[in-house]
Enzyme design. Structure first.
Site, PDB file in Angstrom:
ATOM      1  N   GLY A  14       0.798  -1.223   0.000  1.00  0.00           N
ATOM      2  CA  GLY A  14       0.000   0.000   0.000  1.00  0.00           C
ATOM      3  C   GLY A  14       0.827   1.267   0.000  1.00  0.00           C
ATOM      4  N   LYS A  45      -0.005   2.344  -4.395  1.00  0.00           N
ATOM      5  CA  LYS A  45      -0.473   3.706  -4.664  1.00  0.00           C
ATOM      6  C   LYS A  45      -0.091   4.197  -6.059  1.00  0.00           C
ATOM      7  CE  LYS A  45      -2.449   5.894  -1.064  1.00  0.00           C
ATOM      8  NZ  LYS A  45      -2.761   4.733  -0.238  1.00  0.00           N
ATOM      9  N   ASP A 121      -8.078   7.179   1.455  1.00  0.00           N
ATOM     10  CA  ASP A 121      -7.009   7.876   2.188  1.00  0.00           C
ATOM     11  C   ASP A 121      -6.312   8.871   1.271  1.00  0.00           C
ATOM     12  OD1 ASP A 121      -6.127   5.572   0.738  1.00  0.00           O
ATOM     13  OD2 ASP A 121      -4.173   5.688   1.697  1.00  0.00           O
ATOM     14  N   ASP A 122      -5.693   9.861   1.893  1.00  0.00           N
ATOM     15  CA  ASP A 122      -4.888  10.867   1.185  1.00  0.00           C
ATOM     16  C   ASP A 122      -5.644  11.535   0.034  1.00  0.00           C
ATOM     17  OD1 ASP A 122      -3.138   9.869   2.984  1.00  0.00           O
ATOM     18  OD2 ASP A 122      -1.693   9.073   1.554  1.00  0.00           O
ATOM     19  N   ASP A 229      -1.031  -1.150   9.126  1.00  0.00           N
ATOM     20  CA  ASP A 229       0.092  -0.807   9.979  1.00  0.00           C
ATOM     21  C   ASP A 229       1.278  -0.298   9.160  1.00  0.00           C
ATOM     22  OD1 ASP A 229       1.888  -0.589  12.015  1.00  0.00           O
ATOM     23  OD2 ASP A 229       1.253  -2.440  13.011  1.00  0.00           O
ATOM     24  N   ASN A 230       1.590   0.984   9.352  1.00  0.00           N
ATOM     25  CA  ASN A 230       2.694   1.594   8.598  1.00  0.00           C
ATOM     26  C   ASN A 230       4.022   1.559   9.349  1.00  0.00           C
ATOM     27  OD1 ASN A 230       1.287   2.412   6.246  1.00  0.00           O
ATOM     28  ND2 ASN A 230       0.382   4.133   7.364  1.00  0.00           N
TER      29      ASN A 230
HETATM   30  C1  GDL Z   1      -0.105   6.889   4.230  1.00  0.00           C
HETATM   31  C2  GDL Z   1      -0.725   6.124   3.116  1.00  0.00           C
HETATM   32  C3  GDL Z   1       0.126   4.947   2.681  1.00  0.00           C
HETATM   33  C4  GDL Z   1       1.610   5.241   2.840  1.00  0.00           C
HETATM   34  C5  GDL Z   1       1.845   5.494   4.285  1.00  0.00           C
HETATM   35  C6  GDL Z   1       3.291   5.728   4.664  1.00  0.00           C
HETATM   36  C7  GDL Z   1      -2.354   5.038   4.631  1.00  0.00           C
HETATM   37  C8  GDL Z   1      -3.777   4.690   4.883  1.00  0.00           C
HETATM   38  N1  GDL Z   1      -2.085   5.701   3.481  1.00  0.00           N
HETATM   39  O1  GDL Z   1      -0.658   7.817   4.695  1.00  0.00           O
HETATM   40  O2  GDL Z   1      -0.198   4.679   1.339  1.00  0.00           O
HETATM   41  O3  GDL Z   1       2.379   4.162   2.408  1.00  0.00           O
HETATM   42  O4  GDL Z   1       1.139   6.639   4.689  1.00  0.00           O
HETATM   43  O5  GDL Z   1       3.817   6.850   4.035  1.00  0.00           O
HETATM   44  O6  GDL Z   1      -1.512   4.755   5.430  1.00  0.00           O
END
Ligand code: GDL
Length: 680
Positions: A14, A45, A121-122, A229-230
């Protein structure tokens, strides 16, 4: 510990940046099987068909590839979720847009896809006029789209599930009312109960996910969230990758989430440790194991042990990579919010050396410097990795690490030389403006360290007391602090406070104020934990600077501070300075054309004798050089022997003197072209 994961833990592709290749996804599946991860979520993305071209049907070749991937996943017992990100330009109220979205899902469903996601998102947090006329809120508009997709999916009778990523997908965004007041509660109320909602935690990159936090989010959304989870995502920071352990998520969250998906490093080869440790964590969640069974550090050690098999070197001569070396590497590129233990220790040891006189370093100093040298050498050895994709994934960051290590080593050497009175070695192999240069780097230097870090929290934890000061461009609101530095160094380098009680700003008004006003791009302050502790100020063309001072600055000074009268011997120091307001000294040493710039630096006592002066002067010299200035001069009180020695070590030479014996100002000059000549 009982887990109610509806979506087994897994991986979300993602991130922004190059999507993984099919080959890389093949490796991913192998790892997922090995580590017990069961969901693969397709949401790259920067794949145009995922986001910008979401309305365009998938080309035949893509459909084929996707079908093969779905089949491969199914064979290994992995669920594939296919996501579309229509939020940049969807018209929520348009039947055509909803139909196009469903048509895209239909295409995938025909080829074996079962689970889907719509991501918002975004994207802008408000509705365009056409939608605003139709929907009460963004939440209502998005729920309307998702509920139609859900109805379509339910009608397929295949047990497929739908997920939605909201526009406010973490607490910070919700608190900023992204999507409008009450956005999440509205969404929770209006969204079909079967639709799952993705959530990244308190932050986009959340250090922790606590049971309390998740329970609250669950109540708001009227369903437990699926975690996006980022923790290991590195698309927002080109300088880093993360190979520490999955951490900061206690196993007690098991019953409060419906799933846990990791959006990891862009570079697939760097995700071995993240996925290995995630697998361990999920086992702890599932196994109803006691919470104490989950120990991230132990999980890291186990993962590093397995990862070592990928660190075979090409040359049979080279010493094999050891587990300790690999652990140090993982500790250096650990997690976004913290360093690993061995890296944190090394950092604190180096901090101590930089803050203490070399004569006190002793044996500990030797050990630290050896460790730095070993790490530098290890980064070089890794260029010999047999697994080239793994090396290429790391190489630029390894390069940066090696360069910084060598700067630290040179700085320590120079501190030692300075303490022995030996001339310093030029500590920079690079032409200023090349390494660490560029527009982005310059922009970064404009801001204080903590700015813009909502997305990238500073890895400043676990540091030894104090912390290294930062040299940054001065801001207008630094003026008072800089005047104070000027005062506290205003007695020939010593504290001038007792001499200027009648006008503490007297000196600052000539030696600081005009620079901040007329040459802000060359006005830097040194800031430590207690605030501004020094500055370096410069101008490229002294005569033009003085002309401007005469026109725009001095009139105000003479208007506000009358020329002192009577016996000069009875004037206070402040009055002597007021006299200078009326009789300015614009002396520039000759040959002016060769040394048109001038600079001066002042450091508070707490920032003196720590080896900062050299690097700071070199920075300002580099800035002047980048602006094409041929040379720089400065004036030093003849009584300030320490300063004279300091400038001599930096290569400044005497150009001339002014003033009466005993109160002389000595002018020193440095040719910048010559300064750049590399020693042969
Ligand atoms: C984000 C983006 C994701 C991105 C991440 C880290 C979400 C829901 N969306 O905001 O695509 O990889 O930050 O930069 O996390």
């Amino acid at each position: 510990m009982s887990s109610t994961l509806r979506w087994s833990g897994g991986v979300i592709e993602g991130f922004y940046g190059r999507p993984w290749s099919e080959r890389e996804r093949g490796t991913l599946l192998e790892w997922m099987v090995r580590f017990g991860l069961k969901t693969y979520f397709h949401a790259p993305k920067d794949d145009p068909h995922h986001r910008t071209m979401w309305r365009v049907p998938l080309p035949a070749a893509e459909v084929e590839t996707l079908e093969a991937r779905i089949a491969a996943c199914r064979e290994c017992g992995i669920d594939l979720v296919f996501a579309i990100h229509p939020g940049l330009d969807i018209c929520y109220g348009s039947e055509r847009d909803v139909a196009l979205l469903i048509a895209r899902f239909e295409q995938v469903l025909q080829r074996g896809g079962r689970d889907f996601a719509v991501l918002f998102d975004d994207i802008p947090g408000t509705l365009a006029p056409a939608d605003a006329a139709r929907f009460d809120s963004l939440a209502a508009a998005q729920a309307n789209v998702a509920n139609q997709v859900q109805a379509w999916l339910a009608a397929q009778g295949q047990d497929g599930r739908l997920l939605l990523c909201p526009t406010a997908y973490c607490t910070r965004m919700a608190n900023a009312h992204l999507g409008g007041e009450g956005y999440l509660a509205d969404l929770g109320r209006q969204l079909h109960p079967e639709v799952d909602v993705l959530w990244t935690g308190p932050e986009i990159i959340s250090r922790e996910l606590s049971p309390e936090h998740l329970a609250g989010v669950g109540r708001l959304l009227q369903r437990p969230p699926v975690i996006w989870d980022n923790l290991f995502a590195n698309d927002y920071d080109a300088d880093r990758f993360f190979v520490g352990p999955y951490a900061g998520r206690p196993v007690e969250i098991a019953s409060l989430v419906r799933g846990l998906l990791l959006n990891p490093n862009n570079e697939l080869p760097l995700n071995f440790v993240p996925l290995h440790t995630l697998g361990r964590y999920l086992t702890a969640l599932d196994a109803e194991a006691p919470a104490s069974d989950w120990r991230p550090r132990q999980a890291l050690l186990d993962a590093v042990g397995d990862w070592r098999l990928s660190f075979d070197l090409l040359s049979s001569e080279a010493a094999a990579v050891t587990e300790d070396e690999l652990l140090l590497l993982a500790d250096c590129f650990y997690l976004p919010h913290e360093h690993g233990d061995t890296a944190a220790l090394l950092l604190s040891e180096v901090t101590t050396l930089l803050h203490t006189p070399p004569c006190t370093w002793g044996e500990a100093g030797k050990v630290t410097r050896q460790r730095l040298a070993d790490l530098e050498q290890f980064t070089t050895r890794l260029a010999d990795l047999r697994e080239r994709p793994l090396f290429h994934a790391m190489s630029r960051r390894l390069w940066a690490l090696r360069e910084e290590l060598s700067f630290v080593r040179q700085q320590l050497d120079n501190l030692e030389r300075a303490s022995r009175g030996t001339p310093l070695r030029p500590d920079d192999d690079h032409l200023p403006g090349t390494f660490r240069g560029g527009f982005v780097a310059d922009l970064r230097r404009l801001l204080p360290l903590q700015s813009g870090q909502t997305h990238q929290p500073a890895a400043r934890t676990r540091r030894a007391g104090g912390g290294l000061p930062l040299l940054r461009l001065a801001r207008p609101d630094d003026q008072a602090a800089c005047y104070r530095v000027c005062l506290e160094t205003g007695d020939h380098g010593a504290d001038g406070t007792p001499f200027y009680t009648d006008d503490p700003d007297a000196l600052g008004r000539i030696f600081v104020g005009p620079y901040l006003a007329f040459a802000p791009e060359l006005s830097f302050v040194l800031e430590d934990d207690q605030g501004v502790c020094g500055y370096v100020l410069a101008t490229t063309d002294s005569r033009r600077f003085f002309e401007r001072y005469e026109r725009e600055w001095r009139p105000d000074l003479v208007a506000h501070f009358p020329k002192p009268v009577g016996d000069a011997a009875s004037w206070t120091r402040a009055q002597q300075v007021h006299w200078e307001y009326h009789h300015p000294d614009y002396h520039c040493p000759e040959p002016y054309e060769q040394y048109p710039a001038h600079a001066h630096i002042d450091l508070m006592p707490r920032a003196q004798c720590l080896g900062y002066g050299g690097p700071i002067m070199r920075q300002i010299v580099a800035e002047l050089h980048r602006r094409g200035v041929p040379g720089v001069h400065l004036g030093v009180s003849g009584r300030n022997q320490r300063a004279l020695r300091f400038y001599a070590r930096l290569g400044f030479e005497e150009l001339g003197k002014t003033g009466a014996p005993g109160a002389e100002v000595i002018y020193l000059g440095l040719k910048l072209a010559a300064e750049q000549e590399r020693p042969t």
